[in-house]
Design a protein around this motif. Structure first.
Motif, PDB file in Angstrom:
ATOM      1  N   GLY A   1      16.350  56.897  43.113  1.00  0.00           N
ATOM      2  CA  GLY A   1      15.786  55.549  43.208  1.00  0.00           C
ATOM      3  C   GLY A   1      15.925  54.785  41.902  1.00  0.00           C
ATOM      4  N   ALA A   2      15.737  55.476  40.785  1.00  0.00           N
ATOM      5  CA  ALA A   2      15.882  54.826  39.476  1.00  0.00           C
ATOM      6  C   ALA A   2      17.328  54.376  39.255  1.00  0.00           C
ATOM      7  CB  ALA A   2      15.437  55.777  38.369  1.00  0.00           C
ATOM      8  N   VAL A   3      18.276  55.225  39.644  1.00  0.00           N
ATOM      9  CA  VAL A   3      19.689  54.837  39.517  1.00  0.00           C
ATOM     10  C   VAL A   3      19.969  53.625  40.402  1.00  0.00           C
ATOM     11  CG1 VAL A   3      22.073  55.567  39.963  1.00  0.00           C
ATOM     12  CG2 VAL A   3      20.474  57.131  38.855  1.00  0.00           C
ATOM     13  N   HIS A   4      19.397  53.603  41.599  1.00  0.00           N
ATOM     14  CA  HIS A   4      19.594  52.457  42.492  1.00  0.00           C
ATOM     15  C   HIS A   4      19.016  51.176  41.902  1.00  0.00           C
ATOM     16  CE1 HIS A   4      20.485  54.609  46.557  1.00  0.00           C
ATOM     17  NE2 HIS A   4      21.322  54.939  45.592  1.00  0.00           N
ATOM     18  N   VAL A   5      17.826  51.264  41.330  1.00  0.00           N
ATOM     19  CA  VAL A   5      17.200  50.065  40.757  1.00  0.00           C
ATOM     20  C   VAL A   5      17.996  49.583  39.544  1.00  0.00           C
ATOM     21  CG1 VAL A   5      15.161  49.180  39.561  1.00  0.00           C
ATOM     22  CG2 VAL A   5      14.884  50.541  41.624  1.00  0.00           C
ATOM     23  N   VAL A   6      18.259  50.475  38.606  1.00  0.00           N
ATOM     24  CA  VAL A   6      18.969  50.079  37.382  1.00  0.00           C
ATOM     25  C   VAL A   6      20.395  49.622  37.706  1.00  0.00           C
ATOM     26  CG1 VAL A   6      19.879  50.912  35.171  1.00  0.00           C
ATOM     27  CG2 VAL A   6      17.561  51.516  35.880  1.00  0.00           C
ATOM     28  N   GLY A   7      21.089  50.398  38.523  1.00  0.00           N
ATOM     29  CA  GLY A   7      22.453  50.021  38.899  1.00  0.00           C
ATOM     30  C   GLY A   7      22.484  48.719  39.685  1.00  0.00           C
ATOM     31  N   GLY A   8      21.521  48.540  40.586  1.00  0.00           N
ATOM     32  CA  GLY A   8      21.450  47.299  41.362  1.00  0.00           C
ATOM     33  C   GLY A   8      21.181  46.092  40.481  1.00  0.00           C
ATOM     34  N   LEU A   9      20.258  46.241  39.533  1.00  0.00           N
ATOM     35  CA  LEU A   9      19.979  45.133  38.613  1.00  0.00           C
ATOM     36  C   LEU A   9      21.183  44.813  37.743  1.00  0.00           C
ATOM     37  CD1 LEU A   9      16.308  45.950  37.558  1.00  0.00           C
ATOM     38  CD2 LEU A   9      17.090  44.046  38.993  1.00  0.00           C
ATOM     39  N   MET A  10      21.844  45.844  37.234  1.00  0.00           N
ATOM     40  CA  MET A  10      23.025  45.615  36.401  1.00  0.00           C
ATOM     41  C   MET A  10      24.134  44.935  37.199  1.00  0.00           C
ATOM     42  SD  MET A  10      23.143  49.153  34.181  1.00  0.00           S
ATOM     43  CE  MET A  10      24.763  48.830  33.522  1.00  0.00           C
ATOM     44  N   LEU A  11      24.354  45.393  38.417  1.00  0.00           N
ATOM     45  CA  LEU A  11      25.380  44.783  39.261  1.00  0.00           C
ATOM     46  C   LEU A  11      25.012  43.346  39.593  1.00  0.00           C
ATOM     47  CD1 LEU A  11      27.986  45.046  40.936  1.00  0.00           C
ATOM     48  CD2 LEU A  11      26.566  45.871  42.822  1.00  0.00           C
ATOM     49  N   GLY A  12      23.766  43.138  39.974  1.00  0.00           N
ATOM     50  CA  GLY A  12      23.317  41.799  40.348  1.00  0.00           C
ATOM     51  C   GLY A  12      23.355  40.806  39.204  1.00  0.00           C
ATOM     52  N   LEU A  13      23.075  41.275  37.997  1.00  0.00           N
ATOM     53  CA  LEU A  13      23.081  40.400  36.827  1.00  0.00           C
ATOM     54  C   LEU A  13      24.458  40.305  36.166  1.00  0.00           C
ATOM     55  CD1 LEU A  13      19.684  41.490  35.246  1.00  0.00           C
ATOM     56  CD2 LEU A  13      20.183  39.373  36.495  1.00  0.00           C
ATOM     57  N   GLY A  14      25.398  41.114  36.641  1.00  0.00           N
ATOM     58  CA  GLY A  14      26.741  41.080  36.071  1.00  0.00           C
ATOM     59  C   GLY A  14      26.871  41.785  34.742  1.00  0.00           C
ATOM     60  N   ARG A  15      25.970  42.714  34.444  1.00  0.00           N
ATOM     61  CA  ARG A  15      26.028  43.495  33.206  1.00  0.00           C
ATOM     62  C   ARG A  15      26.682  44.843  33.520  1.00  0.00           C
ATOM     63  NH1 ARG A  15      25.515  39.506  30.022  1.00  0.00           N
ATOM     64  NH2 ARG A  15      23.501  38.486  30.089  1.00  0.00           N
ATOM     65  N   CYS A  16      27.824  45.082  32.942  1.00  0.00           N
ATOM     66  CA  CYS A  16      28.612  46.294  33.233  1.00  0.00           C
ATOM     67  C   CYS A  16      28.724  46.489  34.748  1.00  0.00           C
ATOM     68  CB  CYS A  16      28.012  47.527  32.583  1.00  0.00           C
ATOM     69  SG  CYS A  16      27.897  47.446  30.807  1.00  0.00           S
ATOM     70  N   PRO A  17      29.178  45.481  35.474  1.00  0.00           N
ATOM     71  CA  PRO A  17      29.161  45.563  36.934  1.00  0.00           C
ATOM     72  C   PRO A  17      30.067  46.644  37.504  1.00  0.00           C
ATOM     73  CG  PRO A  17      30.390  43.627  36.234  1.00  0.00           C
ATOM     74  CD  PRO A  17      29.754  44.220  35.010  1.00  0.00           C
ATOM     75  N   ARG A  18      31.164  46.932  36.831  1.00  0.00           N
ATOM     76  CA  ARG A  18      32.075  47.954  37.358  1.00  0.00           C
ATOM     77  C   ARG A  18      31.445  49.336  37.260  1.00  0.00           C
ATOM     78  NH1 ARG A  18      37.839  47.147  34.867  1.00  0.00           N
ATOM     79  NH2 ARG A  18      38.407  48.430  36.645  1.00  0.00           N
ATOM     80  N   LEU A  19      30.825  49.625  36.132  1.00  0.00           N
ATOM     81  CA  LEU A  19      30.150  50.903  35.945  1.00  0.00           C
ATOM     82  C   LEU A  19      28.960  51.019  36.896  1.00  0.00           C
ATOM     83  CD1 LEU A  19      29.890  53.528  34.317  1.00  0.00           C
ATOM     84  CD2 LEU A  19      28.481  52.257  32.695  1.00  0.00           C
ATOM     85  N   ALA A  20      28.198  49.939  37.034  1.00  0.00           N
ATOM     86  CA  ALA A  20      27.042  49.940  37.935  1.00  0.00           C
ATOM     87  C   ALA A  20      27.482  50.178  39.375  1.00  0.00           C
ATOM     88  CB  ALA A  20      26.290  48.616  37.816  1.00  0.00           C
ATOM     89  N   ALA A  21      28.546  49.514  39.801  1.00  0.00           N
ATOM     90  CA  ALA A  21      29.036  49.687  41.173  1.00  0.00           C
ATOM     91  C   ALA A  21      29.507  51.120  41.401  1.00  0.00           C
ATOM     92  CB  ALA A  21      30.163  48.700  41.453  1.00  0.00           C
ATOM     93  N   LEU A  22      30.139  51.703  40.416  1.00  0.00           N
ATOM     94  CA  LEU A  22      30.602  53.086  40.541  1.00  0.00           C
ATOM     95  C   LEU A  22      29.428  54.055  40.626  1.00  0.00           C
ATOM     96  CD1 LEU A  22      33.441  54.180  40.719  1.00  0.00           C
ATOM     97  CD2 LEU A  22      33.377  54.596  38.275  1.00  0.00           C
ATOM     98  N   ALA A  23      28.399  53.827  39.818  1.00  0.00           N
ATOM     99  CA  ALA A  23      27.211  54.688  39.863  1.00  0.00           C
ATOM    100  C   ALA A  23      26.509  54.560  41.214  1.00  0.00           C
ATOM    101  CB  ALA A  23      26.251  54.319  38.736  1.00  0.00           C
TER     102      ALA A  23
END
Length: 181
Positions: free
Chosen positions: A60-82
């Motif tokens: 769940g933590a990976v989903h929240v952090v990765g989702g926020l990063m993807l949504g905000l456009g911060r390291c979106p490629r890494l976030a999408a891969l995670a």
């Protein structure tokens, strides 16, 4: 950045943030569903926590952090891969339509399974999206092409000056040999 990226990334990320928050708040609700997948994984990967609730919370933590990063456009490629990587065990644990006895339950689980596969496809596309900037591989190839292109005139210049220099050296050697006799 294109309008599609600005709108699309948060839309894709929203499901992960919402689901991740639910997993963080109440992991005990999801632990029984996750148990069949957690045991084989924790047996093979010793660095993971032993308790299913802890793994659900970590996911769940990976989903929240990765989702926020993807949504905000911060390291979106890494976030999408995670997110794509964590979506595999989530899908296999929560949407096992092949185990469902009831036909309506099986149909619902199949829909959710396919929805997760679709989300994974979107995440893989997002992981490959360079945001209109050339990838490192493309930049490396083109830098090598540019170097080859720039080296061509230098090579011709060296060849053009090498022949007369070699001829002059040969004449000098013959003159030295003649003068030394």
């Amino acid at each position: 950045m294109s309008l599609l990226r600005i709108a699309g990334r948060p839309l894709l990320a929203s499901m992960f943030v919402a689901g991740g928050l639910q997993s963080l708040r109440r992991p005990e609700d999801l632990a029984p569903v996750a148990e069949p997948i957690v045991r084989p994984v924790t047996d093979r990967v010793p660095v993971l926590p032993d308790r299913t609730e802890q793994l659900v919370r970590l996911n769940g933590a990976v989903h929240v952090v990765g989702g926020l990063m993807l949504g905000l456009g911060r390291c979106p490629r890494l976030a999408a891969l995670a997110l794509a990587a964590t979506l595999v065990p989530t899908t296999l644990a929560a949407h096992r339509y092949w185990d469902a006895e009831d036909p309506s339950e099986r149909a619902q689980q199949r829909i959710h399974f396919l929805k997760n596969l679709s989300m994974m496809g979107g995440l893989l596309i997002a992981a490959d999206d360079t945001g209109s900037a050339p990838s490192l591989l493309w930049r490396g190839r083109h830098a090598a092409q540019d170097l080859r292109h720039d080296a061509h005139p230098v090579r011709r210049s060296v060849r053009a000056t090498a022949r007369p220099a070699a001829t002059a050296a040969g004449v000098r050697a013959k003159l030295s040999a003649c003068a030394g006799r």
